[in-house]
Design an enzyme around this catalytic site. Sequence first.
Site, mmCIF file in Angstrom:
data_model
loop_
_atom_site.group_PDB
_atom_site.id
_atom_site.type_symbol
_atom_site.label_atom_id
_atom_site.label_comp_id
_atom_site.label_asym_id
_atom_site.label_seq_id
_atom_site.Cartn_x
_atom_site.Cartn_y
_atom_site.Cartn_z
ATOM 1 C CG ASP A 1 -0.109 0.159 2.531
ATOM 2 O OD1 ASP A 1 1.208 0.246 2.577
ATOM 3 O OD2 ASP A 1 -0.771 0.340 3.429
ATOM 4 C CG ASP B 1 1.528 3.240 4.789
ATOM 5 O OD1 ASP B 1 0.549 2.490 4.983
ATOM 6 O OD2 ASP B 1 2.491 2.186 4.535
ATOM 7 C CG ASP C 1 -3.043 2.298 5.287
ATOM 8 O OD1 ASP C 1 -4.370 1.969 4.773
ATOM 9 O OD2 ASP C 1 -2.513 1.556 5.713
#
Length: 516
Positions: A349, A351, A440
Amino acid sequence: MDSPQAVHLGPRKKRPRQMGTSGATTPHDIRFQDLVLFILEKKMGTTRRAFLMELARRKGFRVENELSDSVTHIVAENNSASDVLEWLQLQNIKASSELELLDISWLIDCMGAGKPVEMTGRHQLVVRSSSLSPVPGSQNVPAPAVQKISQYACQRRTTLNNHNQLFTDAFDILAENDEFRENEGSCLVFMRAASVLKSLPFPIISMKDTEGLPCLGDKVKCIIEGIIEDGESSEVKAVLNDERYKSFKLFTSVFGVGLKTAEKWFRMGFRTLSKIKSDKSLKFTHMQKAGLSNGLSGFLYYEDLVSCVNRAEAEAISVLVKEAVATFLPDALVTMTGGFRRGKMTGHDVDFLITSSEATEEEEQQLLHKVTDFWRQQGLLLYCDLIESTFEKFKLPSRKVDALDHFQKCFLILKLHHGRVRGEQSGQQEGKGWKAIRVDLVMCPYECRAFALLGWTGSRQFERDLRRYATHERKMILDNHALYDKTKRAFLEAESEEEIFAHLGLDYIEPWERNA
Ligand code: CTP
Ligand code: MN
Ligand code: MN
């Protein structure tokens, strides 16, 4: 792997003209007065040593034929630090604490640069405590003051240049298997072993190289021995063929599926995702639906999400996030955290930490809502789970090493159009023209930003050991919000990560050295 053994410089076989170990060569000007080098012949051979000595002298280095007190740098090839120390002890040479023990890669880098280059962990031969015991027969030569490798990852520098991937991959798999089986103790043993090996500046070649290293118990050493002997581990092979491991690995690769769900599906007899997706009796959470495909054609998100995010995609997401945030809070600071801040080229992902010195509490609370609404309107928001803040000022930090923080945050899946990614033209790709990316976002109060940045940069093992170190070595409690000194009964403020390390009495470790 770029192990020192792979490095070849100059002729090994061809005999250079008129050069012996005596090194009686034409004099060269010494350009670097502070350094006095000695090149170890052991495991290098006479010819290559003579060649390297001549080369270094031609570049202006002072290279001694014999080892003496004036030598400041010993350069060795295919020797571990313990090998070099043992050799020194056998020569009855007093090695001062300032003496640098270096791998040939340092000298080669110096030759390339035409001047002394900085000595990094990659170059330095690290010494293990047990190798300091005097060699029988030597007259108790005082060993150089060498650093012992710490049991805490926050006292080690772990770059992405892993010299022991063969071993660390094995321990990562064994740790994961124990995580799936909820064997917490054994999981931790393997994670710590992998972490120590990742920090070593040399590859482990024989069991002797493991002497004195922390966190390597009998079980771990046994596995290392197996890999040295057979090139692979029978324990790891067994895990990779294990039905439960294979199923858990597959199931937890779905966004939103944790151990609980994986366990349930496994017990119900499922072994494939297609069976799970087509089962009418199963209920999925919102997250799992997104992870499995969200009703679009087949495994659309799943395929995107299991294929890692690369750096170009992460940069494109960064632009997207910064643009959206600036629309609503122009002064806000947006920092990419997680693996990409540690220099990784890929991640599962991307962040980000967001903070603002100007925003009111109300504006701060509203930002993530505004940003996600903005993307929703543009059709870019494929999934959004926004969690409100439960942060309270002056609450004691959490003692648990794996506790979640209380900041407002959102776990997202964003639609990234290929056209926004550098090096990818829209329309160039076949298929849908975009990729689903996990993102995120964390919003933190301005006073917490250094702690939040440290906490969200990871790695997880690095964070765990930072907290463990704070608790056990400093009587302090650290989490993503604050640092509390139990002795002083006071919170220690910090404007930067450097200040937090200083409060803890730790040398500063750069983000790219936190890949523990
Ligand atoms: N983290 C946290 N609280 C969470 C999730 C993550 O404090 N609820 C921290 C962890 O310390 C972790 C970092 O944020 O190291 C980044 O988390 P994650 O994205 O899961 O890991 P990465 O290290 O970025 O790995 P990857 O590249 O695979 O994303
Ligand atoms: Mn990440
Ligand atoms: Mn993350």
